[in-house]
Design a protein around this motif. Sequence first.
Motif, PDB file in Angstrom:
ATOM      1  N   ASN A  15       0.834  -1.218   0.000  1.00  0.00           N
ATOM      2  CA  ASN A  15       0.000   0.000   0.000  1.00  0.00           C
ATOM      3  C   ASN A  15       0.860   1.256   0.000  1.00  0.00           C
ATOM      4  O   ASN A  15       0.562   2.231  -0.681  1.00  0.00           O
ATOM      5  N   ILE A  16       1.944   1.229   0.754  1.00  0.00           N
ATOM      6  CA  ILE A  16       2.845   2.392   0.770  1.00  0.00           C
ATOM      7  C   ILE A  16       3.518   2.540  -0.594  1.00  0.00           C
ATOM      8  O   ILE A  16       3.622   3.642  -1.140  1.00  0.00           O
ATOM      9  N   GLU A  17       3.905   1.418  -1.187  1.00  0.00           N
ATOM     10  CA  GLU A  17       4.517   1.451  -2.521  1.00  0.00           C
ATOM     11  C   GLU A  17       3.541   2.012  -3.564  1.00  0.00           C
ATOM     12  O   GLU A  17       3.956   2.737  -4.481  1.00  0.00           O
ATOM     13  N   ALA A  18       2.252   1.693  -3.392  1.00  0.00           N
ATOM     14  CA  ALA A  18       1.239   2.166  -4.353  1.00  0.00           C
ATOM     15  C   ALA A  18       1.134   3.693  -4.364  1.00  0.00           C
ATOM     16  O   ALA A  18       0.573   4.271  -5.295  1.00  0.00           O
ATOM     17  N   MET A  19       1.676   4.336  -3.348  1.00  0.00           N
ATOM     18  CA  MET A  19       1.696   5.813  -3.326  1.00  0.00           C
ATOM     19  C   MET A  19       2.973   6.334  -4.003  1.00  0.00           C
ATOM     20  O   MET A  19       3.377   7.471  -3.802  1.00  0.00           O
ATOM     21  N   ASN A  20       3.596   5.462  -4.802  1.00  0.00           N
ATOM     22  CA  ASN A  20       4.800   5.820  -5.576  1.00  0.00           C
ATOM     23  C   ASN A  20       5.992   6.215  -4.705  1.00  0.00           C
ATOM     24  O   ASN A  20       6.686   7.188  -4.997  1.00  0.00           O
ATOM     25  N   VAL A  21       6.181   5.442  -3.664  1.00  0.00           N
ATOM     26  CA  VAL A  21       7.383   5.612  -2.839  1.00  0.00           C
ATOM     27  C   VAL A  21       8.544   4.892  -3.549  1.00  0.00           C
ATOM     28  O   VAL A  21       8.369   3.805  -4.101  1.00  0.00           O
ATOM     29  N   ASP A  22       9.710   5.511  -3.569  1.00  0.00           N
ATOM     30  CA  ASP A  22      10.855   4.919  -4.280  1.00  0.00           C
ATOM     31  C   ASP A  22      11.631   3.933  -3.411  1.00  0.00           C
ATOM     32  O   ASP A  22      12.086   2.902  -3.891  1.00  0.00           O
ATOM     33  N   THR A  23      11.830   4.279  -2.140  1.00  0.00           N
ATOM     34  CA  THR A  23      12.642   3.423  -1.252  1.00  0.00           C
ATOM     35  C   THR A  23      11.984   3.329   0.121  1.00  0.00           C
ATOM     36  O   THR A  23      11.539   4.347   0.658  1.00  0.00           O
ATOM     37  N   ILE A  24      11.912   2.111   0.645  1.00  0.00           N
ATOM     38  CA  ILE A  24      11.381   1.894   1.996  1.00  0.00           C
ATOM     39  C   ILE A  24      12.539   1.494   2.912  1.00  0.00           C
ATOM     40  O   ILE A  24      13.292   0.567   2.610  1.00  0.00           O
ATOM     41  N   VAL A  25      12.678   2.225   4.011  1.00  0.00           N
ATOM     42  CA  VAL A  25      13.674   1.895   5.040  1.00  0.00           C
ATOM     43  C   VAL A  25      12.908   1.181   6.145  1.00  0.00           C
ATOM     44  O   VAL A  25      11.936   1.734   6.676  1.00  0.00           O
ATOM     45  N   MET A  26      13.296  -0.052   6.467  1.00  0.00           N
ATOM     46  CA  MET A  26      12.487  -0.797   7.446  1.00  0.00           C
ATOM     47  C   MET A  26      13.306  -1.375   8.580  1.00  0.00           C
ATOM     48  O   MET A  26      14.375  -1.950   8.370  1.00  0.00           O
ATOM     49  N   ARG A  27      12.780  -1.220   9.786  1.00  0.00           N
ATOM     50  CA  ARG A  27      13.276  -1.948  10.971  1.00  0.00           C
ATOM     51  C   ARG A  27      12.155  -2.865  11.441  1.00  0.00           C
ATOM     52  O   ARG A  27      11.003  -2.441  11.551  1.00  0.00           O
ATOM     53  N   HIS A  28      12.513  -4.120  11.715  1.00  0.00           N
ATOM     54  CA  HIS A  28      11.490  -5.109  12.105  1.00  0.00           C
ATOM     55  C   HIS A  28      12.124  -6.137  13.036  1.00  0.00           C
ATOM     56  O   HIS A  28      13.324  -6.414  12.936  1.00  0.00           O
ATOM     57  N   SER A  29      11.316  -6.715  13.903  1.00  0.00           N
ATOM     58  CA  SER A  29      11.858  -7.675  14.878  1.00  0.00           C
ATOM     59  C   SER A  29      12.152  -9.046  14.258  1.00  0.00           C
ATOM     60  O   SER A  29      12.817  -9.872  14.891  1.00  0.00           O
ATOM     61  N   SER A  30      11.645  -9.306  13.056  1.00  0.00           N
ATOM     62  CA  SER A  30      11.853 -10.633  12.451  1.00  0.00           C
ATOM     63  C   SER A  30      13.098 -10.674  11.583  1.00  0.00           C
ATOM     64  O   SER A  30      13.213  -9.887  10.634  1.00  0.00           O
ATOM     65  N   SER A  31      13.993 -11.608  11.869  1.00  0.00           N
ATOM     66  CA  SER A  31      15.170 -11.813  11.025  1.00  0.00           C
ATOM     67  C   SER A  31      14.687 -12.260   9.642  1.00  0.00           C
ATOM     68  O   SER A  31      13.841 -13.148   9.538  1.00  0.00           O
ATOM     69  N   GLY A  32      15.203 -11.650   8.593  1.00  0.00           N
ATOM     70  CA  GLY A  32      14.796 -12.033   7.232  1.00  0.00           C
ATOM     71  C   GLY A  32      13.649 -11.199   6.686  1.00  0.00           C
ATOM     72  O   GLY A  32      13.304 -11.322   5.507  1.00  0.00           O
ATOM     73  N   SER A  33      13.063 -10.338   7.509  1.00  0.00           N
ATOM     74  CA  SER A  33      11.893  -9.569   7.042  1.00  0.00           C
ATOM     75  C   SER A  33      12.267  -8.586   5.931  1.00  0.00           C
ATOM     76  O   SER A  33      11.482  -8.357   5.003  1.00  0.00           O
ATOM     77  N   ALA A  34      13.475  -8.035   5.981  1.00  0.00           N
ATOM     78  CA  ALA A  34      13.868  -7.067   4.941  1.00  0.00           C
ATOM     79  C   ALA A  34      14.010  -7.773   3.592  1.00  0.00           C
ATOM     80  O   ALA A  34      13.571  -7.252   2.556  1.00  0.00           O
ATOM     81  N   GLU A  35      14.583  -8.952   3.613  1.00  0.00           N
ATOM     82  CA  GLU A  35      14.737  -9.705   2.360  1.00  0.00           C
ATOM     83  C   GLU A  35      13.368 -10.098   1.813  1.00  0.00           C
ATOM     84  O   GLU A  35      13.114 -10.006   0.603  1.00  0.00           O
ATOM     85  N   TYR A  36      12.479 -10.525   2.688  1.00  0.00           N
ATOM     86  CA  TYR A  36      11.115 -10.887   2.281  1.00  0.00           C
ATOM     87  C   TYR A  36      10.424  -9.699   1.608  1.00  0.00           C
ATOM     88  O   TYR A  36       9.807  -9.822   0.541  1.00  0.00           O
ATOM     89  N   LEU A  37      10.593  -8.526   2.219  1.00  0.00           N
ATOM     90  CA  LEU A  37       9.962  -7.322   1.664  1.00  0.00           C
ATOM     91  C   LEU A  37      10.559  -6.981   0.301  1.00  0.00           C
ATOM     92  O   LEU A  37       9.828  -6.654  -0.643  1.00  0.00           O
TER      93      LEU A  37
END
Length: 321
Positions: A110-132
Amino acid sequence: MSERAAVESPDKKTAQWTRKDLLSLEELTREEIEHILVTAESFKEVSAREVKKVPALRGKTIANLFFEPSTRTRTSFELAAKRLSADLVNFSSSGSSTSKGETLRDTAKNIEAMNVDTIVMRHSSSGSAEYLARSIRAGVVNAGDGIHEHPTQGLLDIFTIRERKGTLAGVRVCLVGDILHSRVARSNIWGLKKLGAHVTVCGPPTLIPPHIEKLGVEVCYDLNKAVESQDVLNILRIQLERQKGAFFPSIREYAAEYGITRDQLRRAKPDVIVMHPGPINRGVELSSDVADGPNSVILDQVTNGVAVRMAVLYLTTLVER
Ligand code: CP
């Protein structure tokens, strides 16, 4: 980097850079790490200017998605984006629709659908950035995923060591403390080894991952011995929020065995530098006189974090996708 250079030479700067994502230092080559460091050197000067801004990412949009608390990483990504003239939106899980059960993938889509170019993410799950990164076309920059990696922290640590010591080759770096739960330790190990540093890990046996020697590091359980030969002491936070069980008898006993104090520092080389990614548990892993003393480069790390994150956002956001 002058405004003109930043505007006119993005193609030159990104010529050797092909990644839309920065997920780990494990996946980067030595040359890619060097490329980020050199780009960060040119951006460091921007933050010292009266007008701290270049138009390099004008018209681009960055979203900060933080599902865990942060002071340094979140703020410095925000400053980095703004100093590059990008538009920035901040998202935190509290107050968002994730509390109504929306998945990570749907949130990001949904955030990408607003034409965001890059998402910076912090998450408690190992591997979540790769999944995204696999789920969306926008770039993904890992701002810390569980106990896996915190690549921009590793890069800013390496940048700071190189600034102080002139090189990484042959520099002796000791990571002290909770190695088991530390994403900062993993990013440091991958990056430092690729640049030729000698890495030792030191902590209680219960907080050292089994078989870590396979990553090419030395293991030492005796802090008194470990500090003597080091050029750099990178002290890690005790990650109480990730520890499921008792890994040492008490905080007091941990501090007595593995805390760095002024007395402890007397065993070290006079020009040893003391680092910490923050937040510091004062009186536990570091005494205040060391944290605020002449060997400490902790606030330099924070300053350098903005330059490193400017470099990472610049390189990843301008890649063709
Ligand atoms: N070093 C670091 O990641 O700090 P924050 O948790 O404050 O972002």
